[in-house]
Motif scaffolding. Structure first.
Motif, PDB file in Angstrom:
ATOM      1  N   ILE A  54      -5.392  76.567 -24.813  1.00  0.00           N
ATOM      2  CA  ILE A  54      -5.141  75.124 -24.757  1.00  0.00           C
ATOM      3  C   ILE A  54      -5.064  74.666 -23.314  1.00  0.00           C
ATOM      4  O   ILE A  54      -5.624  73.626 -22.948  1.00  0.00           O
ATOM      5  N   TRP A  55      -4.379  75.438 -22.454  1.00  0.00           N
ATOM      6  CA  TRP A  55      -4.277  75.044 -21.055  1.00  0.00           C
ATOM      7  C   TRP A  55      -5.656  75.016 -20.387  1.00  0.00           C
ATOM      8  O   TRP A  55      -5.953  74.113 -19.599  1.00  0.00           O
ATOM      9  N   GLU A  56      -6.511  75.975 -20.717  1.00  0.00           N
ATOM     10  CA  GLU A  56      -7.862  75.981 -20.144  1.00  0.00           C
ATOM     11  C   GLU A  56      -8.630  74.715 -20.534  1.00  0.00           C
ATOM     12  O   GLU A  56      -9.359  74.150 -19.713  1.00  0.00           O
ATOM     13  N   ASP A  57      -8.447  74.268 -21.775  1.00  0.00           N
ATOM     14  CA  ASP A  57      -9.109  73.035 -22.210  1.00  0.00           C
ATOM     15  C   ASP A  57      -8.600  71.835 -21.419  1.00  0.00           C
ATOM     16  O   ASP A  57      -9.388  70.983 -20.966  1.00  0.00           O
ATOM     17  N   LEU A  58      -7.283  71.739 -21.238  1.00  0.00           N
ATOM     18  CA  LEU A  58      -6.706  70.616 -20.495  1.00  0.00           C
ATOM     19  C   LEU A  58      -7.110  70.673 -19.023  1.00  0.00           C
ATOM     20  O   LEU A  58      -7.425  69.644 -18.412  1.00  0.00           O
ATOM     21  N   TYR A  59      -7.094  71.880 -18.468  1.00  0.00           N
ATOM     22  CA  TYR A  59      -7.447  72.051 -17.053  1.00  0.00           C
ATOM     23  C   TYR A  59      -8.892  71.613 -16.792  1.00  0.00           C
ATOM     24  O   TYR A  59      -9.179  70.950 -15.788  1.00  0.00           O
ATOM     25  N   MET A  60      -9.785  71.958 -17.701  1.00  0.00           N
ATOM     26  CA  MET A  60     -11.182  71.552 -17.539  1.00  0.00           C
ATOM     27  C   MET A  60     -11.303  70.031 -17.578  1.00  0.00           C
ATOM     28  O   MET A  60     -12.048  69.422 -16.790  1.00  0.00           O
ATOM     29  N   CYS A  61     -10.576  69.413 -18.488  1.00  0.00           N
ATOM     30  CA  CYS A  61     -10.584  67.950 -18.578  1.00  0.00           C
ATOM     31  C   CYS A  61     -10.094  67.320 -17.275  1.00  0.00           C
ATOM     32  O   CYS A  61     -10.736  66.406 -16.738  1.00  0.00           O
ATOM     33  N   ILE A  62      -8.978  67.795 -16.759  1.00  0.00           N
ATOM     34  CA  ILE A  62      -8.423  67.252 -15.509  1.00  0.00           C
ATOM     35  C   ILE A  62      -9.412  67.445 -14.366  1.00  0.00           C
ATOM     36  O   ILE A  62      -9.623  66.545 -13.546  1.00  0.00           O
ATOM     37  N   SER A  63     -10.033  68.610 -14.310  1.00  0.00           N
ATOM     38  CA  SER A  63     -11.031  68.881 -13.264  1.00  0.00           C
ATOM     39  C   SER A  63     -12.199  67.918 -13.357  1.00  0.00           C
ATOM     40  O   SER A  63     -12.712  67.432 -12.335  1.00  0.00           O
ATOM     41  N   ASN A  64     -12.630  67.600 -14.572  1.00  0.00           N
ATOM     42  CA  ASN A  64     -13.736  66.662 -14.753  1.00  0.00           C
ATOM     43  C   ASN A  64     -13.366  65.259 -14.285  1.00  0.00           C
ATOM     44  O   ASN A  64     -14.186  64.561 -13.682  1.00  0.00           O
ATOM     45  N   VAL A  65     -12.130  64.842 -14.556  1.00  0.00           N
ATOM     46  CA  VAL A  65     -11.682  63.527 -14.083  1.00  0.00           C
ATOM     47  C   VAL A  65     -11.674  63.508 -12.560  1.00  0.00           C
ATOM     48  O   VAL A  65     -12.125  62.540 -11.923  1.00  0.00           O
ATOM     49  N   ALA A  66     -11.180  64.581 -11.959  1.00  0.00           N
ATOM     50  CA  ALA A  66     -11.116  64.648 -10.494  1.00  0.00           C
ATOM     51  C   ALA A  66     -12.519  64.606  -9.881  1.00  0.00           C
ATOM     52  O   ALA A  66     -12.731  63.981  -8.837  1.00  0.00           O
ATOM     53  N   LYS A  67     -13.470  65.243 -10.525  1.00  0.00           N
ATOM     54  CA  LYS A  67     -14.850  65.253 -10.021  1.00  0.00           C
ATOM     55  C   LYS A  67     -15.532  63.901 -10.206  1.00  0.00           C
ATOM     56  O   LYS A  67     -16.497  63.591  -9.512  1.00  0.00           O
ATOM     57  N   SER A  68     -15.042  63.121 -11.150  1.00  0.00           N
ATOM     58  CA  SER A  68     -15.749  61.901 -11.538  1.00  0.00           C
ATOM     59  C   SER A  68     -15.506  60.726 -10.613  1.00  0.00           C
ATOM     60  O   SER A  68     -16.252  59.751 -10.627  1.00  0.00           O
ATOM     61  N   HIS A  69     -14.454  60.811  -9.817  1.00  0.00           N
ATOM     62  CA  HIS A  69     -13.953  59.618  -9.126  1.00  0.00           C
ATOM     63  C   HIS A  69     -14.152  59.738  -7.628  1.00  0.00           C
ATOM     64  O   HIS A  69     -13.901  60.792  -7.038  1.00  0.00           O
ATOM     65  N   THR A  70     -14.595  58.654  -7.003  1.00  0.00           N
ATOM     66  CA  THR A  70     -14.829  58.676  -5.567  1.00  0.00           C
ATOM     67  C   THR A  70     -13.516  58.725  -4.787  1.00  0.00           C
ATOM     68  O   THR A  70     -13.462  59.243  -3.683  1.00  0.00           O
ATOM     69  N   ARG A  71     -12.459  58.151  -5.377  1.00  0.00           N
ATOM     70  CA  ARG A  71     -11.134  58.268  -4.784  1.00  0.00           C
ATOM     71  C   ARG A  71     -10.374  59.370  -5.496  1.00  0.00           C
ATOM     72  O   ARG A  71     -10.726  59.793  -6.584  1.00  0.00           O
ATOM     73  N   GLN A  72      -9.304  59.846  -4.883  1.00  0.00           N
ATOM     74  CA  GLN A  72      -8.590  60.967  -5.462  1.00  0.00           C
ATOM     75  C   GLN A  72      -7.748  60.543  -6.668  1.00  0.00           C
ATOM     76  O   GLN A  72      -7.416  59.374  -6.843  1.00  0.00           O
ATOM     77  N   ASP A  96      -4.680  72.865  -6.586  1.00  0.00           N
ATOM     78  CA  ASP A  96      -5.902  73.496  -6.075  1.00  0.00           C
ATOM     79  C   ASP A  96      -7.185  72.821  -6.576  1.00  0.00           C
ATOM     80  O   ASP A  96      -8.279  73.209  -6.173  1.00  0.00           O
ATOM     81  N   VAL A  97      -7.060  71.831  -7.451  1.00  0.00           N
ATOM     82  CA  VAL A  97      -8.240  71.151  -7.986  1.00  0.00           C
ATOM     83  C   VAL A  97      -8.785  70.166  -6.955  1.00  0.00           C
ATOM     84  O   VAL A  97      -8.052  69.289  -6.471  1.00  0.00           O
ATOM     85  N   ASP A  98     -10.049  70.291  -6.612  1.00  0.00           N
ATOM     86  CA  ASP A  98     -10.673  69.350  -5.679  1.00  0.00           C
ATOM     87  C   ASP A  98     -10.639  67.943  -6.268  1.00  0.00           C
ATOM     88  O   ASP A  98     -11.033  67.737  -7.424  1.00  0.00           O
ATOM     89  N   GLY A  99     -10.185  66.991  -5.469  1.00  0.00           N
ATOM     90  CA  GLY A  99     -10.131  65.615  -5.927  1.00  0.00           C
ATOM     91  C   GLY A  99      -8.773  65.178  -6.424  1.00  0.00           C
ATOM     92  O   GLY A  99      -8.565  63.991  -6.670  1.00  0.00           O
ATOM     93  N   VAL A 100      -7.847  66.124  -6.592  1.00  0.00           N
ATOM     94  CA  VAL A 100      -6.482  65.779  -6.995  1.00  0.00           C
ATOM     95  C   VAL A 100      -5.636  65.585  -5.738  1.00  0.00           C
ATOM     96  O   VAL A 100      -5.538  66.478  -4.903  1.00  0.00           O
ATOM     97  N   SER A 101      -5.036  64.401  -5.595  1.00  0.00           N
ATOM     98  CA  SER A 101      -4.290  64.091  -4.378  1.00  0.00           C
ATOM     99  C   SER A 101      -2.795  64.271  -4.550  1.00  0.00           C
ATOM    100  O   SER A 101      -2.088  64.568  -3.592  1.00  0.00           O
TER     101      SER A 101
END
Length: 323
Positions: A54-72, A96-101
């Motif tokens: 379940i955590w892997e599913d949520l983590y992937m979702c959060i990573s996708n949101v972080a990748k999607s946005h020009t701002r953090q 450690d997720v790129d795009g998470v501020s």
């Protein structure tokens, strides 16, 4: 009044004292005039299970949101697991997720399942500062959970499409997954439907009311939220089954909503219980999107296009419907 409730009320009073938005139509009008200026995005995560899949599913979702946005992107995670080592794991993992501020991890009282955690998170944060907020949680039913996450944030471009939809449609307040976003008080579901398949219904589930039969709980919660004994018009009743959705921060940043949170929280079930029918947390699955509609906002749903030519690398791969 216990210490937890005191903290809720103190935070509530601070929120109300600093609120700059009016309820309902005033918030809608302000957002329509300035929506292009507010680009901040947040993810609110409620963790009630230590299941690694379940955590892997949520983590992937959060990573996708972080990748999607020009701002953090800011991430607010709550857990009811009293385990500082696990709390530190979540904090480091998300930092450690790129795009998470910004990452905020809270250990909260185990009350009211994911809705109770979400309400406690709201009291400790400023959701009104975000143009787009994604609410996700550790839904244990695998097919149901993965369908919701795939619909809302299955790829970076899916998340991007939702964020951009708020920008281009300032009247839209909340977006749920297609099929699980249902309308009208008299709506029903039957065995064999896709809705029933997602919820893992049984053969005896025919012509069951989508909004349930627990009217006492629904009526009580609505009165707490609106100070009215009269339930909303049948045509604006809305449910997002599973409680995962995108929402515009201004929709929930109202004094009326925040004033109701402590009372609703205090009535919610302690600890996790399988099935919450008839409980306030169950009612809120229906009343949060319904209250958004009552305040003048439009509800939308989103899903991947069933098209051989639609590309996952393009935001147009996502299809929206407004109601």
């Amino acid at each position: 009044m216990n210490s937890m409730m005191s903290a809720w009320f103190l935070t509530l009073l601070a929120h109300v004292a600093t609120a700059t938005r009016e309820d309902g139509e005033n918030a809608l009008l302000q957002t329509q005039s300035s929506f292009m200026l507010a680009q901040k995005v947040a993810v609110y995560v409620q963790v009630g299970s230590r299941n690694e899949e379940i955590w892997e599913d949520l983590y992937m979702c959060i990573s996708n949101v972080a990748k999607s946005h020009t701002r953090q992107v800011d991430v607010y995670l709550s857990t009811v697991v009293d385990n500082h080592e696990k709390t530190n794991f979540y904090y480091q993992n998300l930092s450690d997720v790129d795009g998470v501020s910004k990452v905020m991890v809270q250990e909260l009282k185990n009350r009211g399942a994911d809705v109770g955690q979400f309400f406690q998170q709201l009291l400790a944060t400023d959701i009104g500062g975000y143009q787009a907020v994604l609410k996700i949680h550790t839904k244990t039913k695998r097919y149901w959970r993965q369908y919701m996450l795939e619909s809302l944030c299955g790829t970076a471009n899916t998340a991007k499409a939702a964020i951009e939809y708020f920008q281009t449609h300032p009247e839209v307040g909340i977006i749920g997954p297609s099929t699980l976003t249902q309308f009208r008080r008299d709506s029903t579901y039957s065995y064999g439907s896709f809705f029933c398949e997602l919820l893992e219904c049984g053969p005896g589930d025919d012509n069951r009311p989508i909004f349930g039969v627990h009217m006492d709980s629904l009526t009580w919660c609505w009165k707490v939220m609106t100070n009215s004994d009269e339930l909303p018009p049948a045509e604006i009743w809305t449910i997002i089954a599973g409680d995962m959705f995108w929402v515009r921060g201004a929709c929930l940043n109202t004094q009326r909503f925040f004033r109701s949170i402590p009372t609703l929280l205090n009535s919610m079930t302690e600890g996790y219980q399988e099935g919450s029918g008839g409980k306030p947390e169950h009612a809120m699955e229906r009343w949060i999107p319904t209250l958004v509609r009552l305040d003048g906002w439009t509800v939308a749903d989103m899903a991947r296009k069933a098209s051989k030519t639609a590309s996952k690398t393009n935001a147009s791969f996502v299809q929206f419907s407004r109601y």
